[in-house]
Design a protein around this motif. Structure first.
Motif, PDB file in Angstrom:
ATOM      1  N   LYS A   1       0.868  -1.294  -0.023  1.00 30.93           N
ATOM      2  CA  LYS A   1      -0.024  -0.033   0.091  1.00 30.93           C
ATOM      3  C   LYS A   1       0.838   1.437   0.119  1.00 30.93           C
ATOM      4  CE  LYS A   1      -4.093  -1.943   2.287  1.00 30.93           C
ATOM      5  NZ  LYS A   1      -5.141  -1.735   3.510  1.00 30.93           N
ATOM      6  N   MET A   2       1.914   1.304   0.666  1.00 29.83           N
ATOM      7  CA  MET A   2       2.783   2.376   0.760  1.00 29.83           C
ATOM      8  C   MET A   2       4.062   2.301  -0.260  1.00 29.83           C
ATOM      9  SD  MET A   2       1.579   3.913   3.328  1.00 29.83           S
ATOM     10  CE  MET A   2       3.048   5.267   3.897  1.00 29.83           C
ATOM     11  N   LEU A   3       4.078   1.504  -1.232  1.00 31.55           N
ATOM     12  CA  LEU A   3       4.880   1.453  -2.176  1.00 31.55           C
ATOM     13  C   LEU A   3       5.318   2.858  -3.004  1.00 31.55           C
ATOM     14  CD1 LEU A   3       7.198  -0.181  -3.974  1.00 31.55           C
ATOM     15  CD2 LEU A   3       5.096  -1.018  -5.288  1.00 31.55           C
ATOM     16  N   THR A   4       4.035   3.295  -3.306  1.00 33.24           N
ATOM     17  CA  THR A   4       3.972   4.477  -4.332  1.00 33.24           C
ATOM     18  C   THR A   4       4.888   5.659  -3.621  1.00 33.24           C
ATOM     19  OG1 THR A   4       2.174   3.691  -5.550  1.00 33.24           O
ATOM     20  CG2 THR A   4       2.888   5.913  -5.735  1.00 33.24           C
ATOM     21  N   GLU A   5       4.458   5.795  -2.090  1.00 32.54           N
ATOM     22  CA  GLU A   5       4.843   6.882  -1.410  1.00 32.54           C
ATOM     23  C   GLU A   5       6.295   6.780  -0.899  1.00 32.54           C
ATOM     24  OE1 GLU A   5       3.761   9.179   2.786  1.00 32.54           O
ATOM     25  OE2 GLU A   5       2.483   7.687   1.959  1.00 32.54           O
ATOM     26  N   LEU A   6       6.839   5.414  -0.674  1.00 37.99           N
ATOM     27  CA  LEU A   6       8.152   5.199  -0.192  1.00 37.99           C
ATOM     28  C   LEU A   6       9.079   4.770  -0.993  1.00 37.99           C
ATOM     29  CD1 LEU A   6       6.838   3.436   3.063  1.00 37.99           C
ATOM     30  CD2 LEU A   6       6.999   6.035   2.585  1.00 37.99           C
ATOM     31  N   GLN A   7       8.915   4.400  -2.232  1.00 33.77           N
ATOM     32  CA  GLN A   7      10.016   3.571  -2.963  1.00 33.77           C
ATOM     33  C   GLN A   7      10.963   4.376  -3.569  1.00 33.77           C
ATOM     34  OE1 GLN A   7       8.339   1.897  -6.556  1.00 33.77           O
ATOM     35  NE2 GLN A   7       7.253   3.749  -7.372  1.00 33.77           N
ATOM     36  N   GLY A   8      10.782   5.710  -3.576  1.00 36.42           N
ATOM     37  CA  GLY A   8      11.805   6.743  -4.050  1.00 36.42           C
ATOM     38  C   GLY A   8      12.600   7.167  -3.272  1.00 36.42           C
ATOM     39  N   GLN A   9      12.371   6.696  -1.854  1.00 38.76           N
ATOM     40  CA  GLN A   9      13.169   7.289  -0.714  1.00 38.76           C
ATOM     41  C   GLN A   9      14.210   6.292  -0.261  1.00 38.76           C
ATOM     42  OE1 GLN A   9      10.704   9.224   2.120  1.00 38.76           O
ATOM     43  NE2 GLN A   9       8.992   9.306   0.852  1.00 38.76           N
ATOM     44  N   ASN A  10      15.473   6.869  -0.305  1.00 34.16           N
ATOM     45  CA  ASN A  10      16.546   5.814   0.336  1.00 34.16           C
ATOM     46  C   ASN A  10      16.558   5.390   1.613  1.00 34.16           C
ATOM     47  OD1 ASN A  10      17.990   6.485  -2.047  1.00 34.16           O
ATOM     48  ND2 ASN A  10      18.979   8.413  -1.421  1.00 34.16           N
ATOM     49  N   GLU A  11      15.815   5.961   2.668  1.00 32.29           N
ATOM     50  CA  GLU A  11      15.686   5.486   3.944  1.00 32.29           C
ATOM     51  C   GLU A  11      14.757   4.467   3.999  1.00 32.29           C
ATOM     52  OE1 GLU A  11      13.362   7.645   7.164  1.00 32.29           O
ATOM     53  OE2 GLU A  11      13.246   9.227   5.599  1.00 32.29           O
ATOM     54  N   TRP A  12      13.840   3.973   2.911  1.00 33.57           N
ATOM     55  CA  TRP A  12      12.859   3.071   3.034  1.00 33.57           C
ATOM     56  C   TRP A  12      13.482   1.846   1.980  1.00 33.57           C
ATOM     57  CZ3 TRP A  12       9.086   2.182   6.100  1.00 33.57           C
ATOM     58  CH2 TRP A  12       8.567   3.151   6.917  1.00 33.57           C
ATOM     59  N   ARG A  13      14.597   1.947   1.256  1.00 35.12           N
ATOM     60  CA  ARG A  13      14.957   0.917   0.375  1.00 35.12           C
ATOM     61  C   ARG A  13      15.185  -0.557   0.973  1.00 35.12           C
ATOM     62  NH1 ARG A  13      20.532   2.237  -2.379  1.00 35.12           N
ATOM     63  NH2 ARG A  13      21.003   1.964  -0.067  1.00 35.12           N
ATOM     64  N   ASP A  14      15.861  -0.359   2.248  1.00 31.76           N
ATOM     65  CA  ASP A  14      16.275  -1.696   3.077  1.00 31.76           C
ATOM     66  C   ASP A  14      15.041  -2.181   3.715  1.00 31.76           C
ATOM     67  OD1 ASP A  14      18.721  -1.455   2.265  1.00 31.76           O
ATOM     68  OD2 ASP A  14      19.349  -0.346   4.159  1.00 31.76           O
ATOM     69  N   TRP A  15      13.908  -1.416   3.844  1.00 33.58           N
ATOM     70  CA  TRP A  15      12.620  -1.717   4.503  1.00 33.58           C
ATOM     71  C   TRP A  15      11.963  -2.838   3.704  1.00 33.58           C
ATOM     72  CZ3 TRP A  15      11.347  -1.471   9.636  1.00 33.58           C
ATOM     73  CH2 TRP A  15      12.075  -0.542  10.462  1.00 33.58           C
ATOM     74  N   PHE A  16      11.997  -2.852   2.407  1.00 33.30           N
ATOM     75  CA  PHE A  16      11.454  -3.666   1.371  1.00 33.30           C
ATOM     76  C   PHE A  16      12.005  -5.059   1.514  1.00 33.30           C
ATOM     77  CE2 PHE A  16      10.148   0.306  -0.207  1.00 33.30           C
ATOM     78  CZ  PHE A  16       8.752   0.173  -0.699  1.00 33.30           C
TER      79      PHE A  16
END
Length: 277
Positions: free
Chosen positions: A116-131
């Protein structure tokens, strides 16, 4: 803003007094659905923690959007990055809590969040590892995520949110009705300070002239002068025609005394002077 609950009760009491029963029912219904929780920070934190604990992502997002439109969007621009960072910290706390769930819900809730949050978070470096979180067996032991599984970090997120809300609510413009209690408290404090100053002044005056009856009478006279009715009002209460009549009578009396050879006092003084000569 703890006094908000008191204001709510006063409003409800007034509506009942006026007989606005339908308005009271609508008011009670709105209070039950109040997302602001009467601006009580502890209740707001409790609601956010509830959404996190039950893995209710939609509830968490909607509630944060409500707070954002009500409070955070009105803050200055330089504060917005800190607010957004706090929002993302809550999302990370959501993932950490969801990953610790028992049963098959664990990976399901984590995957749902990332989807659900892919569109909002995928372009941010701090969230890359969380996937990669759903594919890590023991994230609490992983160097990338171990910090977020500590009690210290989790508590720091909630404390930061608490401090932010408390500060914002304290600085928010408030309607006139909510300021009556603080105004009344200010007036009461000033009255108490004034009374204390008067008592100290009287004590100092008594200590300086302990045996002087004149000073006591002066103090009593001063207390009368400081009463609710100003001294000048006593004179202003005398009708002008009475004052003019008194002046005319005084002038007539002086004229009569001159015709009789002066006043009785002056006559006695003159007689004593002649007898001595």
């Amino acid at each position: 803003m703890a006094h908000i609950q008191c204001i709510d009760e006063l409003v409800r009491e007034y509506l009942l007094f006026r007989g606005f029963n339908s308005t009271v029912k609508a008011f009670d219904s709105d209070l039950k659905a109040d997302k602001d929780k009467g601006f009580r920070v502890d209740k707001i934190i409790e609601q956010i923690v509830h959404f996190i604990n039950v893995s209710d992502l939609n509830g968490l997002k909607e509630y944060w959007q409500h707070l954002d439109s009500l409070v955070f969007s009105k803050l200055e621009i330089h504060v917005q990055p800190a607010v957004r960072k706090l929002e993302y910290s809550l999302y990370k706390l959501y993932l950490v809590t969801a990953s610790q769930s028992t049963g098959g819900v664990k990976n399901e809730k984590v995957a749902e969040f990332l989807s659900k949050m892919l569109t909002e978070l995928q372009g941010q470096n701090e969230w890359r590892d969380w996937f990669m979180l759903p594919y890590i067996q023991k994230p609490e032991e992983n160097p990338t995520f171990s910090l977020y599984y500590t009690r210290a970090w989790q508590d720091s997120v909630l404390v930061s949110l608490h401090n932010l809300l408390a500060t914002v609510f304290q600085c928010m413009p408030q309607p006139t009705l909510t300021s009556y209690e603080s105004d009344a408290a200010l007036v009461k404090r000033l009255q108490d300070e004034l009374a204390s100053i008067k008592i100290k002044a009287q004590q100092q005056s008594t200590d300086k002239y302990p045996s002087s009856g004149h000073q006591s009478r002066l103090t009593q006279h001063s207390e009368r002068l400081t009463g609710p009715v100003p001294l000048v009002d006593d004179f202003c209460a005398i009708p002008s025609e009475q004052l003019e009549s008194g002046i005319r009578e005084a002038k007539g009396l002086r004229g009569l005394l001159r015709q009789m050879g002066g006043s009785p006092v002056m006559g006695r003084r003159a007689a004593r002077s002649q007898s001595q000569n």
